[in-house]
Design a protein around this motif. Structure first.
Motif, PDB file in Angstrom:
ATOM      1  N   ILE A 141      29.323  45.745  36.389  1.00 20.74           N
ATOM      2  CA  ILE A 141      30.665  45.622  36.960  1.00 20.74           C
ATOM      3  C   ILE A 141      31.667  45.426  35.829  1.00 20.74           C
ATOM      4  CG2 ILE A 141      32.176  44.219  38.422  1.00 20.74           C
ATOM      5  CD1 ILE A 141      29.807  43.621  40.178  1.00 20.74           C
ATOM      6  N   GLU A 142      32.609  46.339  35.753  1.00 18.56           N
ATOM      7  CA  GLU A 142      33.643  46.242  34.715  1.00 18.56           C
ATOM      8  C   GLU A 142      34.718  45.231  35.100  1.00 18.56           C
ATOM      9  OE1 GLU A 142      36.929  49.281  32.884  1.00 18.56           O
ATOM     10  OE2 GLU A 142      34.836  49.978  32.954  1.00 18.56           O
ATOM     11  N   ASN A 143      35.040  45.178  36.401  1.00 20.28           N
ATOM     12  CA  ASN A 143      36.059  44.227  36.853  1.00 20.28           C
ATOM     13  C   ASN A 143      35.982  44.064  38.369  1.00 20.28           C
ATOM     14  OD1 ASN A 143      38.187  42.444  36.733  1.00 20.28           O
ATOM     15  ND2 ASN A 143      39.468  43.786  35.458  1.00 20.28           N
ATOM     16  N   LEU A 144      36.448  42.891  38.840  1.00 24.33           N
ATOM     17  CA  LEU A 144      36.597  42.622  40.269  1.00 24.33           C
ATOM     18  C   LEU A 144      38.061  42.304  40.531  1.00 24.33           C
ATOM     19  CD1 LEU A 144      33.487  40.378  41.057  1.00 24.33           C
ATOM     20  CD2 LEU A 144      33.884  42.690  41.888  1.00 24.33           C
ATOM     21  N   PHE A 145      38.707  43.109  41.361  1.00 26.51           N
ATOM     22  CA  PHE A 145      40.124  42.894  41.677  1.00 26.51           C
ATOM     23  C   PHE A 145      40.224  42.212  43.046  1.00 26.51           C
ATOM     24  CE2 PHE A 145      39.799  46.656  38.968  1.00 26.51           C
ATOM     25  CZ  PHE A 145      40.681  46.338  37.938  1.00 26.51           C
ATOM     26  N   SER A 146      40.656  40.974  43.047  1.00 27.74           N
ATOM     27  CA  SER A 146      40.681  40.194  44.297  1.00 27.74           C
ATOM     28  C   SER A 146      42.034  39.538  44.548  1.00 27.74           C
ATOM     29  CB  SER A 146      39.582  39.127  44.265  1.00 27.74           C
ATOM     30  OG  SER A 146      39.734  38.297  43.126  1.00 27.74           O
ATOM     31  N   LYS A 147      43.085  40.094  43.955  1.00 29.51           N
ATOM     32  CA  LYS A 147      44.421  39.514  44.117  1.00 29.51           C
ATOM     33  C   LYS A 147      44.847  39.491  45.591  1.00 29.51           C
ATOM     34  CE  LYS A 147      49.225  39.966  42.551  1.00 29.51           C
ATOM     35  NZ  LYS A 147      50.173  40.738  41.692  1.00 29.51           N
TER      36      LYS A 147
ATOM     37  N   GLY B  28      42.369  40.757  53.155  1.00 26.44           N
ATOM     38  CA  GLY B  28      41.172  41.525  53.488  1.00 26.44           C
ATOM     39  C   GLY B  28      40.950  42.716  52.567  1.00 26.44           C
ATOM     40  N   LYS B  29      41.502  42.661  51.336  1.00 26.78           N
ATOM     41  CA  LYS B  29      41.398  43.781  50.402  1.00 26.78           C
ATOM     42  C   LYS B  29      40.794  43.313  49.073  1.00 26.78           C
ATOM     43  CE  LYS B  29      45.657  45.905  52.191  1.00 26.78           C
ATOM     44  NZ  LYS B  29      47.023  46.346  51.817  1.00 26.78           N
ATOM     45  N   ALA B  30      39.994  44.170  48.453  1.00 27.80           N
ATOM     46  CA  ALA B  30      39.435  43.896  47.127  1.00 27.80           C
ATOM     47  C   ALA B  30      38.917  45.216  46.560  1.00 27.80           C
ATOM     48  CB  ALA B  30      38.312  42.866  47.202  1.00 27.80           C
TER      49      ALA B  30
ATOM     50  N   LEU C 290      33.204  54.384  38.966  1.00 23.71           N
ATOM     51  CA  LEU C 290      33.753  54.390  40.332  1.00 23.71           C
ATOM     52  C   LEU C 290      34.533  53.116  40.604  1.00 23.71           C
ATOM     53  CD1 LEU C 290      30.634  55.616  42.365  1.00 23.71           C
ATOM     54  CD2 LEU C 290      32.548  57.007  41.569  1.00 23.71           C
ATOM     55  N   ASP C 291      35.586  53.262  41.412  1.00 27.06           N
ATOM     56  CA  ASP C 291      36.300  52.120  41.983  1.00 27.06           C
ATOM     57  C   ASP C 291      35.976  52.093  43.472  1.00 27.06           C
ATOM     58  OD1 ASP C 291      37.358  51.502  39.575  1.00 27.06           O
ATOM     59  OD2 ASP C 291      39.414  52.124  40.031  1.00 27.06           O
ATOM     60  N   ILE C 292      35.357  51.016  43.919  1.00 32.08           N
ATOM     61  CA  ILE C 292      35.016  50.876  45.334  1.00 32.08           C
ATOM     62  C   ILE C 292      36.069  49.977  45.972  1.00 32.08           C
ATOM     63  CG2 ILE C 292      33.264  50.130  46.977  1.00 32.08           C
ATOM     64  CD1 ILE C 292      31.183  50.650  44.769  1.00 32.08           C
ATOM     65  N   CYS C 293      36.997  50.588  46.725  1.00 27.41           N
ATOM     66  CA  CYS C 293      38.143  49.878  47.304  1.00 27.41           C
ATOM     67  C   CYS C 293      37.823  49.448  48.729  1.00 27.41           C
ATOM     68  CB  CYS C 293      39.384  50.774  47.288  1.00 27.41           C
ATOM     69  SG  CYS C 293      39.802  51.367  45.636  1.00 27.41           S
ATOM     70  N   LEU C 294      37.888  48.155  48.976  1.00 33.49           N
ATOM     71  CA  LEU C 294      37.583  47.587  50.284  1.00 33.49           C
ATOM     72  C   LEU C 294      38.874  47.160  50.975  1.00 33.49           C
ATOM     73  CD1 LEU C 294      34.676  45.222  49.134  1.00 33.49           C
ATOM     74  CD2 LEU C 294      34.596  47.681  49.554  1.00 33.49           C
TER      75      LEU C 294
ATOM     76  N   ILE D 253      32.269  39.079  47.804  1.00 36.66           N
ATOM     77  CA  ILE D 253      32.694  39.233  46.401  1.00 36.66           C
ATOM     78  C   ILE D 253      31.988  38.214  45.519  1.00 36.66           C
ATOM     79  CG2 ILE D 253      34.658  39.024  44.829  1.00 36.66           C
ATOM     80  CD1 ILE D 253      34.588  41.649  46.387  1.00 36.66           C
ATOM     81  N   SER D 254      31.783  37.005  46.038  1.00 41.80           N
ATOM     82  CA  SER D 254      31.044  35.990  45.276  1.00 41.80           C
ATOM     83  C   SER D 254      29.614  36.444  45.032  1.00 41.80           C
ATOM     84  CB  SER D 254      31.039  34.657  46.028  1.00 41.80           C
ATOM     85  OG  SER D 254      32.345  34.152  46.148  1.00 41.80           O
ATOM     86  N   ALA D 255      28.973  37.026  46.074  1.00 42.21           N
ATOM     87  CA  ALA D 255      27.607  37.522  45.937  1.00 42.21           C
ATOM     88  C   ALA D 255      27.537  38.649  44.916  1.00 42.21           C
ATOM     89  CB  ALA D 255      27.078  37.987  47.291  1.00 42.21           C
TER      90      ALA D 255
END
Length: 422
Positions: free
Chosen positions: A67-73, A78-80, A89-93, A105-107
Motif C-alpha cells: 500500500i502506497e497510501n491510504l486516503f481517509s480525509k 463514507g469515502k476513502a 491502482l487507486d481503489i476508491c470507496l 481501513i484499520s484492517a
C-alpha cells in the motif's frame, strides 16, 4: 473483514497511454482475508478481494507491504481511497457505512504492516452472493394481497414502502423495523388502529392512511419523534370523529388531508402549525372553524361539503364570570407573563387546562371564563387558493371567536356594526 459499498478501480497507468478511466463506481463487496495455500503448512499472504455483480469470483490484490497510501480525509462521509503499489491502482470507496469503513481501513492498514493475523478480523476469500452485491432496495410497492411477503422480511434499506389493497387489519410490526423509512403508504386497507411504535420511525416524513377504518389517532404518536420529521399526513376517507389537540405538535407538517371523515371540529390549536401550506377537510361535519384557524398561512385550502352553521355575532354564548375566580386570574397571569410551569410545580390537571387555553380577540388568554360567538371569515385571508365552500360559490366560513371580557366583546360589536352599516 467485509465491507459493502461502491467501488471505482482507477488504473494510474492509463493516462500514460492516452486512455481514461470509466469514471463511475459500482456496487461491490470487499473482503480482507488470507490466501489459502493448499499442501503447505504455511500461512499465505493477506489479500484484498473485490467482488462485483459482473465478477462474483472477485479480483484479488496483495496487501502486505503493497500500500502506497491510504486516503481517509473524507471517511466521515463514507469515502476513502486505497492506493496500491503493484498493480498501480487507486481503489476508491464511497457510500459505505462510516463505522464499518473505519474498521475496514484499520484492517487494511494492519495487513499492510504485516501484523499477525490475530488483531486483524480476516474473512474467507470466497465468491460473494448476489444478495450481498445488489444495490440496496430503496422502494417497494405492493398493491395485491398475493404479493405481500408472509415469510420474508422487508428489505432493511427501504425508504419508500407502499402496501395498498392488501386488506391489512393492522400495521405489520416488521414495517416498524425499517429505520430508514421516509414514506409509508398504507392506503386502501382495513386498519382500525395505529400502533404507538410508528413513532419510532425517526426518518418518516410522509404517512398515508387514506381509505381505512381508523376511528382514533393516538395521542402518543403526536408526542413521538414524528413531531420533528413528519411533513405530510393523509387521514382521508376514514371514520375519525375527533382529532387530539396534540396533533398540532407536528410543527414540520406541510400537508394535512382529512377529507371524508366524520369530524365535528378541527384541533383548536391548528394555528400552531406554522409550516402548514396544504389543508383539505372536505365532506366532514364541521359546523365552524376553530379560533386559531385565522393565524394559518396556506397555499391551498379545501373545505367543501361541510354543514357550516350560520354565523350570528349578535347572539353570544356568555360563560363569563364576574368577578373572575382566583384560578382564572392566576391562570391568565401565568400565560400572559409566560411563567414556566409543569407537573412538578402545579397539579397535572392544571397543566392540561393551561395547554388548552383559548385566545381572546385582543390576544389575551382565557380558560373557563369567556364570551363565545361565531363570525364569518373570508378564507382568502388565510389561503392563496380556496376551493369553493359550497355549490353557491362561497369562499366564506364561520369561525368561533372568544372574548376575555365585556370590554373586548363591546369593541368587537362596535367594529362589526360599523362594517354592516357600510
Amino acid at each position: 473483514m467485509k465491507l459493502q459499498c461502491e467501488v471505482e478501480v482507477i488504473n494510474r497507468m492509463l493516462p500514460t497511454f492516452g486512455m481514461r478511466n470509466r469514471g463511475r463506481g459500482t456496487r461491490a463487496v470487499l473482503s480482507v482475508g488470507r490466501q489459502e495455500e493448499k499442501g503447505s503448512g504455511q500461512r499465505g499472504p493477506i489479500y484484498l478481494m473485490i467482488c462485483t455483480i459482473k465478477d462474483k469470483a472477485g479480483s484479488r490484490y496483495k496487501l502486505q507491504e503493497n500500500i502506497e497510501n491510504l486516503f481517509s480525509k473524507f471517511i466521515s462521509e463514507g469515502k476513502a481511497t486505497i492506493r496500491l503499489r503493484e498493480p498501480a491502482l487507486d481503489i476508491c470507496l464511497s457510500k459505505a457505512d462510516v463505522s464499518n469503513l473505519k474498521n475496514f481501513i484499520s484492517a487494511v492498514s494492519l495487513a499492510h504492516k504485516g501484523t499477525d493475523a490475530s488483531p486483524v478480523p480476516l474473512s474467507r476469500l470466497t465468491p460473494a452472493k448476489t444478495s450481498e452485491i445488489e444495490k440496496p432496495r430503496a422502494k417497494m410497492i405492493i398493491t395485491c394481497k398475493k404479493d405481500y411477503p408472509l415469510t420474508k422480511s422487508f428489505p432493511y434499506s427501504l425508504e419508500h414502502l407502499q402496501v395498498s389493497f392488501c386488506k391489512l387489519a393492522r400495521v405489520d410490526m416488521r414495517m416498524l423495523c425499517l429505520k430508514r423509512l421516509q414514506k409509508l403508504d398504507l392506503s386502501s386497507n382495513h386498519i382500525k388502529k395505529l400502533p404507538k411504535t410508528i413513532g419510532d420511525l425517526v426518518c418518516l416524513q410522509e404517512l398515508i392512511l387514506h381509505n381505512n377504518f381508523l376511528e382514533t389517532f393516538e395521542v402518543e404518536l403526536c408526542n413521538s419523534t414524528l413531531r420533528n420529521s413528519l411533513k405530510s399526513l393523509d387521514l382521508s376517507e376514514n371514520k375519525l370523529k375527533a382529532l387530539p389537540f396534540q396533533l398540532c405538535n407536528f410543527r414540520e407538517l406541510v400537508s394535512l388531508k382529512l377529507d371524508g371523515n366524520e369530524l365535528v371540529q378541527l384541533p383548536f390549536a391548528i394555528g400552531k402549525l406554522s409550516k402548514l401550506r396544504f389543508l383539505s377537510a372536505t365532506k366532514n361535519k364541521l359546523p365552524y372553524l376553530p379560533n386559531s384557524f385565522k393565524t394559518l398561512v396556506l397555499e391551498n385550502l379545501d373545505l367543501f361539503g361541510n354543514p357550516f352553521a350560520k354565523a350570528n355575532p349578535m347572539v353570544p354564548d356568555i360563560q363569563l364570570k364576574i368577578p373572575l375566580t382566583l384560578l382564572e386570574t392566576a391562570s391568565r397571569a401565568t400565560l400572559t407573563y409566560r411563567i414556566s410551569y409543569g407537573p412538578q410545580v402545579i397539579p397535572k390537571h392544571l397543566c392540561q387546562d393551561l395547554s388548552v387555553a383559548k385566545t381572546c380577540d385582543c390576544g389575551g388568554p382565557c380558560l373557563s371564563s369567556f364570551i363565545q360567538t361565531i363570525v364569518v371569515m373570508n378564507l382568502h385571508q388565510v389561503s392563496q387558493t380556496v376551493v369553493l365552500v359550497d355549490s353557491m360559490g362561497g369562499t366564506e366560513a364561520p369561525i368561533i371567536c372568544y372574548f376575555c371580557s365585556l370590554t373586548c366583546y363591546s369593541m368587537f360589536l362596535d367594529k362589526y356594526l360599523q362594517s354592516t352599516r357600510v
